[in-house]
Design a protein around this motif. Sequence first.
Motif, mmCIF file in Angstrom:
data_model
loop_
_atom_site.group_PDB
_atom_site.id
_atom_site.type_symbol
_atom_site.label_atom_id
_atom_site.label_comp_id
_atom_site.label_asym_id
_atom_site.label_seq_id
_atom_site.Cartn_x
_atom_site.Cartn_y
_atom_site.Cartn_z
ATOM 1 N N ALA A 85 0.708 -1.026 -0.406
ATOM 2 C CA ALA A 85 0.174 0.278 -0.125
ATOM 3 C C ALA A 85 0.594 1.401 -0.054
ATOM 4 C CB ALA A 85 -0.958 -0.600 1.143
ATOM 5 N N ALA A 138 3.874 1.431 -1.567
ATOM 6 C CA ALA A 138 4.504 0.789 -2.496
ATOM 7 C C ALA A 138 3.449 1.958 -3.646
ATOM 8 C CB ALA A 138 5.130 0.163 -2.542
ATOM 9 N N GLN A 139 2.296 1.665 -3.613
ATOM 10 C CA GLN A 139 0.925 2.083 -4.469
ATOM 11 C C GLN A 139 1.610 4.011 -4.273
ATOM 12 O OE1 GLN A 139 -2.219 0.129 -3.317
ATOM 13 N NE2 GLN A 139 -2.206 -1.418 -4.861
ATOM 14 N N ARG A 140 1.832 4.624 -2.605
ATOM 15 C CA ARG A 140 1.820 5.996 -3.099
ATOM 16 C C ARG A 140 2.703 6.359 -2.919
ATOM 17 N NH1 ARG A 140 -1.351 3.643 1.881
ATOM 18 N NH2 ARG A 140 0.790 4.008 3.264
ATOM 19 N N GLY A 141 3.811 5.041 -3.675
ATOM 20 C CA GLY A 141 5.200 6.190 -4.137
ATOM 21 C C GLY A 141 6.245 5.572 -3.038
ATOM 22 N N ASP A 142 6.484 4.915 -1.875
ATOM 23 C CA ASP A 142 7.714 5.338 -1.053
ATOM 24 C C ASP A 142 8.080 3.910 -0.931
ATOM 25 O OD1 ASP A 142 8.475 4.247 1.494
ATOM 26 O OD2 ASP A 142 7.124 4.408 2.710
ATOM 27 N N ALA A 143 9.093 4.554 -2.310
ATOM 28 C CA ALA A 143 10.838 3.943 -2.296
ATOM 29 C C ALA A 143 11.353 2.344 -1.203
ATOM 30 C CB ALA A 143 11.024 4.245 -3.474
ATOM 31 N N TYR A 157 8.596 -0.458 -0.682
ATOM 32 C CA TYR A 157 8.418 -1.296 -1.775
ATOM 33 C C TYR A 157 10.204 -2.137 -2.179
ATOM 34 C CZ TYR A 157 7.040 -2.167 -6.708
ATOM 35 O OH TYR A 157 7.027 -2.577 -7.547
ATOM 36 N N ARG A 158 11.412 -1.145 -1.833
ATOM 37 C CA ARG A 158 12.354 -2.334 -1.655
ATOM 38 C C ARG A 158 12.280 -3.299 -1.234
ATOM 39 N NH1 ARG A 158 17.668 -1.593 -3.424
ATOM 40 N NH2 ARG A 158 17.631 -0.023 -4.219
ATOM 41 N N LEU A 197 10.227 -6.016 -2.406
ATOM 42 C CA LEU A 197 10.688 -7.021 -3.118
ATOM 43 C C LEU A 197 11.828 -7.247 -2.578
ATOM 44 C CD1 LEU A 197 10.384 -4.445 -5.959
ATOM 45 C CD2 LEU A 197 8.884 -6.166 -5.597
ATOM 46 N N SER A 198 12.022 -7.709 -1.858
ATOM 47 C CA SER A 198 13.486 -8.786 -1.588
ATOM 48 C C SER A 198 12.702 -9.471 -0.500
ATOM 49 C CB SER A 198 14.475 -7.771 -0.385
ATOM 50 O OG SER A 198 15.106 -6.476 -1.104
ATOM 51 N N HIS A 243 5.815 -5.369 -10.348
ATOM 52 C CA HIS A 243 5.995 -3.687 -10.713
ATOM 53 C C HIS A 243 5.274 -3.409 -12.345
ATOM 54 C CE1 HIS A 243 8.466 0.557 -10.372
ATOM 55 N NE2 HIS A 243 8.204 -0.175 -12.459
ATOM 56 N N ARG A 278 1.109 -3.371 -10.366
ATOM 57 C CA ARG A 278 1.148 -3.394 -8.928
ATOM 58 C C ARG A 278 -0.257 -1.870 -8.637
ATOM 59 N NH1 ARG A 278 4.691 0.286 -10.793
ATOM 60 N NH2 ARG A 278 4.785 2.610 -9.746
ATOM 61 N N GLN A 279 -1.230 -1.024 -9.405
ATOM 62 C CA GLN A 279 -1.858 -0.845 -8.814
ATOM 63 C C GLN A 279 -3.257 -1.585 -9.120
ATOM 64 O OE1 GLN A 279 -0.249 -1.117 -12.660
ATOM 65 N NE2 GLN A 279 -1.822 -1.215 -14.208
ATOM 66 N N PRO A 312 -5.906 -3.500 -1.302
ATOM 67 C CA PRO A 312 -4.866 -3.774 0.106
ATOM 68 C C PRO A 312 -5.806 -4.345 1.272
ATOM 69 C CG PRO A 312 -4.460 -0.901 -0.467
ATOM 70 C CD PRO A 312 -4.825 -2.026 -1.769
#
Lengths: 200, 213
Positions: free
Chosen positions: A35, A37-42, A45-46, A49-50, A81, A84-85, A89
């Motif tokens: 959720a 990451a969808q708002r742009g929190d890198a 998100y990292r 993904l890890s 990636h 993701r849209q 959530p």
Amino acid sequence: MAWALMQPQELNALGLRLRVRNADEEKHAWSGLMASAQRGDAVAYRRLLSEVRTWLRRYYAGRLPPAMIDDVIQETLIAIHEKRQTYDPARPFSAWLSVIARYKWIDALRTMKARHTETLHADVAVPDHEEAVTSAWSLERLLEQIKPAQSEVIRLVKLQGLSIAEASAATGQSAPLVKVNIHRGLKRLASLLRGELDAD
Amino acid sequence: MRTDPLIDRLTHDLKPVRRRTTLTDAGILAGLGGIELGLFLAMGFSRSDMPMAMHLPSFWWKLASLGLIALVSGIVAVVSFDPMNSPRRGLRWIIALIAACLSIGWILDASRDGAAMLLMRLDWQDGVQCLYKMVGLSVPAVITLGLLMHRGAPTDRDGTALAAGLAAAAWGAFVFVFACPVDDPLYVAVWYSLGCGAVTLLARLALPPLTRW
């Protein structure tokens, strides 16, 4: 301490409950990370993904030949990636991740029919057989569910690396029939996997 | 690990995304459908004998059947754009619905003249014209559904493409009902089935490779 007084069976049960609880908490955390990451929190998100990469490695280990796993993990991460849209959530992230992982698994099985295979020699050294054995068991279980003529030629051409002509000679099927049986067999395998997905 | 550079690339300069919802997609489709139908009627393509046609059961059969098929197919297609939903059960419902619509048409037809008029009733020259007009009217819906499908994440692309094709075909035929002067159920069953079949086949073949992810 209370756990020191417990019987071994009770300790095992407690350990299992704790592992399940940790896994649940981890999956719950994934929903929050996605959720964000969808708002742009890198950063979130990292981390997501890890952790997902590790989960995917375990997921594909029992389902694909070891040589394909890294490629399929990469493709799945790209799919996560790009799509993701489509994650909501309000629903569990693990379920969303599972269907994407399964979709990419079916895709990988489909591409196997277009991939050239080489015969493996017995004297080639391999460091670890565990993943290969698990994959072979999983694949063998699937091959039992299709027609014998199809599973036979898939084993010979796709797993043992024989040419179409060699498989034709070994089975008594004509070369065009070998090709048709491989094509239909792989299609049936993909359909069986999709059926399991629908059942889930 | 081999995937580290990939994760670096995916997380670098991450942009927020607008969440896809089934309702948004349905709203886009409904809006586009309304615009197409409004433009079609406003441009004067509606049949001239509309007041008379509205008294015929076959006119309402045509309109209601195609509208219902377009609606159900559209819902099945849009719902299956979500990776967690399969279109297979919905497709079975669509097939049952089409069979029911054709059966009702056959019952209506059975009350008319015998088979001697068959060729005349089929009227192939008008039929071919109907066919290409229906296909043309389906194109905006095929493109819109294709774009929405590409934006979504259908995990059964073949099934979703089939549902999208059926929805677009039925929608094109639904719009064409307002212009088509023929209400003969036999004519409708043959030529509308051919037109819808062509659009469905086109979508089924074209959309899966174009929406691969």
